[in-house]
Write an enzyme that holds these catalytic residues in place. Structure first.
Site, mmCIF file in Angstrom:
data_model
loop_
_atom_site.group_PDB
_atom_site.id
_atom_site.type_symbol
_atom_site.label_atom_id
_atom_site.label_comp_id
_atom_site.label_asym_id
_atom_site.label_seq_id
_atom_site.Cartn_x
_atom_site.Cartn_y
_atom_site.Cartn_z
ATOM 1 N N GLY A 48 24.044 -25.190 -129.640
ATOM 2 C CA GLY A 48 24.559 -25.734 -130.892
ATOM 3 C C GLY A 48 25.137 -27.108 -130.581
ATOM 4 N N GLN A 199 18.640 -17.026 -132.785
ATOM 5 C CA GLN A 199 20.030 -17.421 -133.082
ATOM 6 C C GLN A 199 20.501 -16.859 -134.418
ATOM 7 O OE1 GLN A 199 17.690 -19.507 -131.917
ATOM 8 N NE2 GLN A 199 18.531 -21.197 -130.713
ATOM 9 N N ASP A 240 20.824 -31.239 -135.209
ATOM 10 C CA ASP A 240 21.062 -31.612 -133.810
ATOM 11 C C ASP A 240 21.087 -33.121 -133.644
ATOM 12 O OD1 ASP A 240 19.760 -28.802 -133.855
ATOM 13 O OD2 ASP A 240 20.851 -28.986 -131.965
ATOM 14 N N LYS A 251 16.692 -26.827 -135.665
ATOM 15 C CA LYS A 251 15.908 -25.770 -135.016
ATOM 16 C C LYS A 251 14.510 -25.656 -135.599
ATOM 17 C CE LYS A 251 16.923 -23.927 -132.234
ATOM 18 N NZ LYS A 251 16.533 -24.373 -130.879
HETATM 19 O O1 MRU Z 1 18.764 -24.729 -129.454
HETATM 20 P P1 MRU Z 1 20.103 -24.611 -130.116
HETATM 21 O O2 MRU Z 1 20.493 -23.204 -130.411
HETATM 22 O O3 MRU Z 1 21.161 -25.384 -129.371
HETATM 23 O O4 MRU Z 1 19.897 -25.335 -131.491
HETATM 24 C C1 MRU Z 1 20.929 -25.394 -132.438
HETATM 25 C C2 MRU Z 1 20.445 -25.665 -133.784
HETATM 26 O O5 MRU Z 1 19.364 -26.151 -134.013
HETATM 27 C C3 MRU Z 1 21.357 -25.300 -134.866
HETATM 28 O O6 MRU Z 1 20.633 -24.917 -135.977
HETATM 29 C C4 MRU Z 1 22.218 -26.314 -135.370
HETATM 30 O O7 MRU Z 1 22.070 -26.532 -136.645
HETATM 31 C C5 MRU Z 1 22.743 -27.432 -134.793
HETATM 32 S S1 MRU Z 1 24.268 -26.970 -134.153
HETATM 33 C C6 MRU Z 1 25.434 -26.789 -135.384
#
Ligand code: MRU
Length: 348
Positions: A48, A199, A240, A251
């Site tokens: 995250g 997730q 991200d 994601k």
């Molecule tokens: O690969 P991750 O679990 O680190 O990715 C996180 C995400 O894509 C989350 O959806 C997110 O929106 C960003 S963190 C608040």
């Protein structure tokens, strides 16, 4: 939930709730040096965007301690430390918060060019604690900005986990939902399961259920049917990295949800702190997309689900074009199109 990222003075270590084993096991991962921090980031003990930013800030402190313990008197400690910071900043490529946090810590160091390692350790530990505390405050402010977008009785669909576990606590996408619930609104959540790391099924469902917010998990491929049946009133996802024109990396699968939301006239919001907006990335095509190990797709847990010898795709993120985004919910308010102007104004 705010105890999943902890600095322990007793062990002089960063202690992380290991998100690989949730929801069935609560295990803790101890980071004492840069190798531990990078492993935690790469294998996604912690994940995250904001949470990895907080981790990176503590990681810089641990890097300085490590260099101090290894060779306190050696003149080249600055180069050694610099290389370690770069290792942390590049542990994952897409979420800009990792680089953002390391840049922030470097800035503190650059303002004190004559500082010794002991002094640097002191100010970096304080700075990391500040980054940690500010992230929680920022998430609450995102909640306050976005709560008004949610009506009493709404069901909000979210993809991945952009909740407390993805931040210092409270979340980004889940923040407006939490704030709306605190205002007395009845809100329920649909959590996309979010293959392959799950997730949504494992983490979003875990934290919302634990906090008494109604949540149902849906397979990723159920989204069109759920929207067609009128079961989704809003979509809120995290990000991200958000480019200067408002294109948002999140994601893998988020882009598909945005296209479906557009088709069915469901408002689609992205919630993120200003630190996730990268004014140096002009548009989404320039955001690096992480590719993760094939095993995350070929296996569920220890069970192999694809034939031996068959290759797979495992892109971890996709980019939703700004034109599909109804608003970007930040701690400074809700940005609306045209995003290039709104973002430029924010950074002025
Ligand atoms: O690969 P991750 O679990 O680190 O990715 C996180 C995400 O894509 C989350 O959806 C997110 O929106 C960003 S963190 C608040």
């Amino acid at each position: 939930m705010t105890d999943h990222i902890q600095y322990s003075p007793e062990h002089d270590a960063l202690i992380l709730l290991d998100q690989r084993y949730l929801p069935t096991r609560e295990e803790w991962f101890v980071c004492k040096n840069v190798k531990d921090v990078c492993e935690a980031l790469v294998v996604m003990v912690v994940r995250g965007a904001p949470a990895i930013g907080v981790t990176a800030a503590y990681g810089c402190y641990l890097a300085a301690r490590e260099v101090q313990h290894a060779a306190p008197a050696v003149d080249s400690w600055r180069e050694t430390l610099s290389a370690k910071l770069e290792e942390i900043a590049t542990a994952r490529p897409t979420a800009v918060n990792l680089r953002w946090a390391v840049k922030l810590m470097r800035g503190v160091w650059e303002r004190r060019p004559d500082i010794d390692l002991e002094g640097l350790c002191k100010i970096w530990l304080e700075k990391a604690k500040q980054v940690h505390a500010e992230d929680l405050a920022t998430c609450r402010a995102i909640g306050a900005s976005g709560a008004g977008l949610i009506a009493d009785g709404d069901t909000v669909l979210t993809h991945c986990n952009a909740g407390a576990l993805a931040t210092a606590g409270y979340g980004t996408a889940l923040a407006p939902i939490r704030a709306a619930v605190e205002q007395g609104k009845h809100v329920s959540v649909i959590a996309d399961e979010t293959r392959p790391f799950l997730q949504g099924a494992r983490l979003t469902a875990y934290e919302l259920h634990r906090d008494g917010i109604p949540v149902k998990v849906a397979c990723d491929n159920a989204c069109a049917l759920l929207m067609q049946r009128g079961l989704v009133q809003k979509v809120i996802v995290g990000a991200d990295r958000i480019a200067a024109n408002g294109d948002a990396a999140n994601k893998i699968g988020t882009f598909g949800v945005a296209i479906l939301a557009h088709e069915f006239g469901v408002p689609f919001y992205v919630a993120a702190p200003v630190s996730t907006i990268d004014p140096e990335t002009a548009d989404g095509s320039l955001i690096p997309i992480e590719e993760r190990p094939a095993r995350e797709v070929t296996h569920v847990g220890t069970t192999q689900i694809t034939p031996d010898g068959v290759d797979v795709f495992n892109f971890a993120f996709d980019v939703t074009p700004a034109r599909l985004i109804s608003g970007i919910i930040t701690e400074k308010g809700v940005l609306t199109a045209p995003y290039t102007e709104a973002i430029a104004k924010l950074f002025k």
